[in-house]
Design a protein around this motif. Structure first.
Motif, PDB file in Angstrom:
ATOM      1  N   LEU A  54       0.826  -1.203   0.000  1.00 44.18           N
ATOM      2  CA  LEU A  54       0.000   0.000   0.000  1.00 44.18           C
ATOM      3  C   LEU A  54       0.869   1.265   0.000  1.00 44.18           C
ATOM      4  CD1 LEU A  54      -2.787  -1.102   2.518  1.00 44.18           C
ATOM      5  CD2 LEU A  54      -2.899  -1.065   0.014  1.00 44.18           C
ATOM      6  N   ILE A  55       2.031   1.199   0.654  1.00 50.32           N
ATOM      7  CA  ILE A  55       2.976   2.324   0.618  1.00 50.32           C
ATOM      8  C   ILE A  55       3.479   2.543  -0.801  1.00 50.32           C
ATOM      9  CG2 ILE A  55       5.291   3.075   1.338  1.00 50.32           C
ATOM     10  CD1 ILE A  55       4.717   1.611   4.024  1.00 50.32           C
ATOM     11  N   VAL A  56       3.798   1.445  -1.503  1.00 46.26           N
ATOM     12  CA  VAL A  56       4.244   1.555  -2.896  1.00 46.26           C
ATOM     13  C   VAL A  56       3.169   2.224  -3.741  1.00 46.26           C
ATOM     14  CG1 VAL A  56       4.883   0.247  -4.960  1.00 46.26           C
ATOM     15  CG2 VAL A  56       5.828  -0.406  -2.737  1.00 46.26           C
ATOM     16  N   MET A  57       1.911   1.832  -3.536  1.00 43.22           N
ATOM     17  CA  MET A  57       0.809   2.467  -4.271  1.00 43.22           C
ATOM     18  C   MET A  57       0.804   3.975  -4.038  1.00 43.22           C
ATOM     19  SD  MET A  57      -2.571   0.040  -3.901  1.00 43.22           S
ATOM     20  CE  MET A  57      -3.577   1.219  -4.833  1.00 43.22           C
ATOM     21  N   GLY A 113      -1.120  -0.354 -15.721  1.00 43.77           N
ATOM     22  CA  GLY A 113       0.318  -0.218 -15.891  1.00 43.77           C
ATOM     23  C   GLY A 113       1.064  -1.448 -15.410  1.00 43.77           C
ATOM     24  N   ARG A 114       2.361  -1.481 -15.715  1.00 45.61           N
ATOM     25  CA  ARG A 114       3.205  -2.605 -15.328  1.00 45.61           C
ATOM     26  C   ARG A 114       3.157  -2.810 -13.818  1.00 45.61           C
ATOM     27  NH1 ARG A 114       9.126  -2.966 -14.623  1.00 45.61           N
ATOM     28  NH2 ARG A 114       9.764  -5.116 -14.970  1.00 45.61           N
ATOM     29  N   ARG A 115       2.907  -4.003 -13.410  1.00 45.88           N
ATOM     30  CA  ARG A 115       2.826  -4.434 -12.008  1.00 45.88           C
ATOM     31  C   ARG A 115       1.566  -3.941 -11.301  1.00 45.88           C
ATOM     32  NH1 ARG A 115       8.843  -3.202 -11.443  1.00 45.88           N
ATOM     33  NH2 ARG A 115       9.870  -5.229 -11.537  1.00 45.88           N
ATOM     34  N   TYR A 169       8.929  -6.596  -5.897  1.00 41.68           N
ATOM     35  CA  TYR A 169       7.598  -5.976  -5.842  1.00 41.68           C
ATOM     36  C   TYR A 169       6.493  -6.998  -5.580  1.00 41.68           C
ATOM     37  CZ  TYR A 169       9.306  -1.364  -7.056  1.00 41.68           C
ATOM     38  OH  TYR A 169       9.951  -0.151  -7.014  1.00 41.68           O
ATOM     39  N   SER A 170       6.835  -8.089  -4.898  1.00 40.16           N
ATOM     40  CA  SER A 170       5.805  -9.064  -4.535  1.00 40.16           C
ATOM     41  C   SER A 170       4.762  -8.443  -3.612  1.00 40.16           C
ATOM     42  CB  SER A 170       6.436 -10.285  -3.862  1.00 40.16           C
ATOM     43  OG  SER A 170       7.055  -9.924  -2.635  1.00 40.16           O
ATOM     44  N   ASP A 226      10.393 -10.202 -15.662  1.00 42.87           N
ATOM     45  CA  ASP A 226       9.947 -10.692 -14.358  1.00 42.87           C
ATOM     46  C   ASP A 226       8.747 -11.625 -14.475  1.00 42.87           C
ATOM     47  OD1 ASP A 226      11.909  -9.362 -13.063  1.00 42.87           O
ATOM     48  OD2 ASP A 226      10.678  -7.708 -12.355  1.00 42.87           O
ATOM     49  N   GLU A 227       7.785 -11.241 -15.315  1.00 45.11           N
ATOM     50  CA  GLU A 227       6.566 -12.032 -15.402  1.00 45.11           C
ATOM     51  C   GLU A 227       6.848 -13.403 -16.003  1.00 45.11           C
ATOM     52  OE1 GLU A 227       2.339 -11.434 -17.615  1.00 45.11           O
ATOM     53  OE2 GLU A 227       3.007  -9.837 -16.287  1.00 45.11           O
TER      54      GLU A 227
END
Length: 938
Positions: free
Chosen positions: A234-237, A423-425, A449-450, A805-806
């Motif tokens: 959530l911080i990354v968001m 977007g990516r991820r 980024y898990s 990564d994917e």
């Protein structure tokens, strides 16, 4: 909650003055050097992030996830909100370091920003220790600055590390070994810098009013990494939204409140899914949800699933076992709708076994989402796999206006593809996601980024389609995934036509943490398992809908030709399923000489657009609406691999299949007499279903099974299947009995079989042991055994780095080595053409979208043996890179793709291999006979 509105008002009223209240030293620090319009200060970025976090928590995060976090952290929901806002507001503390500011020395145009720091009275000379470091990531510095502050406030080292790790990991990975060295650097910082660090933390603490929450956290013993993982996601968001210059520009104007309101309008973040009010009449619920006619009556399986969903009062694992064709997909979606209306989940993830299956489900799910989203509400939808840019329905959804597709806004909700959440991820953050099962299993994978994947899935209802007997390796990933989903309070729905009892019970134990004491062999069956309960529901069984005679035939091509000659003398549709592409190509080559245009080859070695065309054509010719003389061929032979095993809605008159595990044979039989037809649609000799089994080279005195089958499948399971194989198969009557008996450990092994049985048992046991060992390499531990956030990442440097990564992640959870994907082209002087296409593309000239899309739709994967060894991989990649047009890297559809340049005969040399591509056979590979060292290296 008592007092929470006042605390919330304090935060909202104090954000406008946050920056102005800071000292000149704190205000002098910068976070983003910006563009020609200006730069952004660190203090401004921190308060932007804190404010975004408040909006994300209030509008995006589902109530189910909020309550789960609160329960596990022993806080109230309002306290979790405050903790999240506070952490998001401190995530970039480490940008207040000389290493970060020193980046400006290399950019003369920004040196004035560094001068401002010195003019404010902060020393800008680095210590020898800091100057000697190659890197000092600001995310790690952020975590350490916050950890040290927490320890000064009375937190133990363990508690301080847990809290600060969420800030440390906001760039996708929690740090490990470098923390101590960076902490030594920070310990030598001048007091002026330490004062600024403490000032920023103190100011944010006061603004958010988080003092009481921090005191509560001090009493939390052994907090788990799971909650830190969600908070970090959530911080990354919040950070990514606040870092979007279109939403939060470098120039600050107006109040902070106005800035946040304007910024969030630019980010199309949707609220949690709002299902429509449920009808008490289950038949009406299905009619309304799926747009079915007023005369439609829900089937017994669907009614039973709806009834089960209404009684789910706790997070549950629901496993639906029933034959194909009884509406399991709709039953699962309806159950998800009912449960989400009750527990206020964020949305739904529908996990399909393959990309093709996901593509096929997309439009059905889009329509269902529109029908089930509350009028006036907006749901975001995403297609989660690496080829989603080639899906026209998804791309159409992405580029339409929100209101464009709503013919009657008062009737249904809107479904959009959010630009920010596509977007990516970020796609998994959407409300309704259709994708491959790999995307969910990667929840249990150590991966950068898990935390975003965890935050995206934790609040959703997860539906797994086509769960059968997984191998030991993937079963480990699935079990770990279920443990984490259960910990997050996510309800999981699984569907299967053929699930062994032992596999079902392993799933139950993984999700609930309880051993299974009560067993059931009923079929069809709905299992409902929660932390405190386990029950079985037995819906009404469908009447027998297929009775097929099963015969083992000789494995020679001659025997196959003779069989088809007898069966198809008056026409008919035959499906021949082979376990390997090479076998399928061999069969096709022989039969094409006799039947020519009546034979079609289908496998994974064709270019993507050709596979899609083949599947569309087969669905049209062999689907339920085509009849003999009206679209259904008089005679047709489809030679295929496992791609025809599931999710391909075709109806054939006779099935010839290589030996496979029993559950997969039953899946393959699902293509036989699939649709109800008038007698005139089938030749007289094919009106009774017949199955013929190949890939058995001999039966006496003991079976010898084709080596290709043993390479693909567990040899012991193949022997068990052969031992249990009936002469007549009735569906659904025999499904459960055959699957359970095959996967049982108790078999009456014929004396003549004892030698091959022992050999297969040993090989099976070794394979399973190796699989379990391999699965540990990048698989995370159980949530109850993981306390440090760093343990969810470990050493990611060991991961394969050649692919995205994917692709790496998907291959990892499938126990497959990543294969190289290529785009066949044919080059000439100054231009090239996509293989088997006419349009010429001029070299070194920017491409149109149409040209790039055509190329991107032409991908095919090289056989694994060509890239398994490092020396081969390097030689193959080197050859491919030399032939790839440079301009591909300038187009988002082609960036990173490799070209396979073929000559006029459709051939090319790659290292020690010779490859050939043809529209008839697809991709073939052999050792290059011109390579003088082939024998030595093979």
């Amino acid at each position: 909650m008592t007092g929470s509105p006042r605390r919330r008002d304090n935060f909202e009223s104090s954000i406008d003055s946050f920056v102005d209240r800071l000292s000149p030293q704190a205000r002098s620090l910068w976070a983003k050097s910006g563009d020609e319009t200006g730069h952004l200060s660190l203090a401004q970025h921190l308060i932007d992030s804190a404010c975004v976090a408040a909006v994300v928590f209030d509008t995006y995060v589902s109530n189910s996830l909020k309550e789960n976090l609160a329960q596990n952290l022993k806080l109230s929901v309002e306290e979790v909100r405050q903790l999240y806002i506070w952490l998001a507001g401190l995530h970039d503390l480490g940008k207040g370091t000389l290493t970060f500011l020193g980046q400006l020395d290399m950019k003369p145009e920004f040196r004035h920003l560094l001068s401002r720091v010195a003019d404010a009275g902060l020393p800008i000379a680095m210590s020898k220790l800091e100057a000697g470091r190659k890197s000092m990531p600001h995310s790690v510095s952020s975590g350490l600055i916050l950890r040290n502050w927490l320890e000064e406030k009375g937190f133990s080292r363990r508690q301080a590390n847990w809290v600060s790790s969420t800030v440390d990991a906001h760039h996708g990975v929690a740090s490990g070994d470098e923390r101590d060295a960076i902490d030594n650097v920070l310990s030598e910082y001048p007091p002026e810098w330490r004062a600024v660090h403490n000032e920023l933390i103190d100011a944010m603490t006061e603004t958010v009013g988080v003092h009481g929450v921090l005191e509560s956290l001090k009493s939390l013993r052994n907090p788990l990494a799971a909650e830190a993982q969600i908070l970090t996601g959530l911080i990354v968001m919040a950070d990514w939204i606040a870092s979007n210059p279109d939403a939060f520009p470098m120039v600050v104007s107006g109040t902070q409140t106005q800035r946040v309101e304007s910024g969030m309008r630019a980010i199309d973040l949707t609220v949690p899914w709002s299902p429509v009010q449920l009808s008490d009449d289950i038949h009406d619920l299905f009619r309304n949800s799926f747009g079915w006619p007023a005369t439609f009556q829900a089937r017994p399986i669907q009614q039973a699933m709806a009834d089960v969903a209404k009684t789910c009062t706790e997070p549950s694992l629901i496993i639906l076992e029933a034959e194909t064709g009884v509406g399991k997909t709709e039953a699962a979606l309806a159950a998800a709708q009912i449960i989400a209306a009750s527990n206020e989940a964020q949305g739904v993830y529908f996990a399909a076994p393959t990309m093709a299956t996901a593509n096929g489900l997309l439009e059905r799910t889009m329509n269902w989402a529109r029908n089930t989203t509350e009028s006036g509400a907006v749901s975001s939808l995403y297609l989660a796999h690496s080829k989603n840019q080639l899906s026209k329905p998804f791309q159409n959804l992405r580029f339409q206006d929100i209101d464009e597709d709503a013919s009657d806004p008062s009737a249904d909700g809107e479904v959009v593809a959010s630009s920010w959440m596509s977007g990516r991820r970020r796609g998994l953050l959407s409300n309704i996601v259709v994708g491959t099962v790999d995307q969910v299993l990667m929840l249990a994978l150590r991966q950068r980024y898990s935390m975003l994947r965890h935050a995206a899935l934790a609040g959703k209802i997860i539906i797994f389609d086509e769960i059968h007997s997984y191998g030991a390796y993937s079963s480990d990933y699935l079990a770990t995934t279920l443990e984490w989903l259960a910990h997050y309070g996510a309800t999981v729905i699984m569907m299967s036509a053929t699930l062994p009892t032992d596999e079902r019970e392993k799933l139950i134990e993984a999700y609930t943490g309880n051993s299974v004491e009560e067993h059931s062999n009923a079929y069809p069956l709905i299992t409902v398992a929660g932390e405190s309960s386990l029950r079985y529901v037995t819906p009404e069984q469908s009447p027998t809908n297929l009775e097929a005679r099963i015969t083992i035939i000789d494995d020679t091509i001659t025997a196959l030709e003779e069989l088809l000659g007898r069966l198809l003398v008056d026409g008919g549709v035959a499906l021949i399923i082979c376990n390997t592409i090479a076998r399928a190509q061999e069969v096709y080559g022989v039969l094409d000489a006799t039947y020519s245009s009546e034979v079609e080859l289908h496998h994974a070695g064709f270019m993507a657009w050709q596979r899609s065309e083949k599947e569309d054509r087969m669905r049209h010719e062999l689907g339920p609406d085509s009849h003999r003389g009206e679209g259904r061929p008089w005679r047709k032979i489809v030679v295929a691999t496992q791609v025809a095993e599931q999710s391909l809605d075709i109806d054939t008159d006779v099935l010839v299949t290589d030996l496979a595990p029993m559950d997969l044979i039953i899946q393959r039989i699902g293509r036989l007499h699939r649709h109800g037809r008038p007698e005139s649609d089938r030749p007289e000799q094919l009106r009774k279903p017949q199955v013929f089994i190949r890939a058995i080279e001999s039966l006496e005195p003991a079976p010898t099974i084709n080596s290709g089958a043993n390479a693909v499948y567990d040899p012991l399971v193949l022997l068990k299947t052969l031992l249990q194989l009936p002469t007549v198969f009735k569906r659904p009557d025999d499904v459960a009995t055959l699957v359970q008996s095959t996967y049982s450990d108790h078999h009456a092994v014929p004396k003549e079989w004892e030698g091959v049985w022992a050999e297969a048992s040993s090989e099976s046991e070794q394979r399973i042991d190796r699989a379990h060992q391999r699965s540990k390499s990048f698989r995370i531990d159980s949530p109850l055994d993981t306390h440090r956030l760093h343990d969810l990442f470990g050493d990611l440097t060991k991961a394969t780095v050649q692919l995205g990564d994917e692709e790496k992640g998907a291959a990892q959870v499938r126990d497959a080595e990543p294969t190289v994907e290529v785009i066949p082209i044919q080059q000439a002087d100054g231009f090239y053409t996509p293989f088997d296409r006419e349009e010429q593309i001029i070299s070194e000239v920017p491409m149109s979208y149409k040209q790039a899309f055509q190329l991107a739709s032409s991908t095919v994967r090289l056989p694994l043996r060509m890239t398994r060894f490092d020396s081969d991989f390097e030689a193959v990649i080197d050859a491919l890179e030399r032939s790839t047009p440079m301009e591909w890297n300038d187009h988002y559809l082609l960036k990173g793709q490799l070209a396979l340049s073929l000559d006029a005969n459709g051939e090319a040399s790659l290292g020690r291999f010779r490859v050939k591509y043809s529209p008839e056979l697809g991709l073939e590979s052999t050792f290059d006979s011109s390579d003088p060292d082939v024998e030595g290296r093979s």
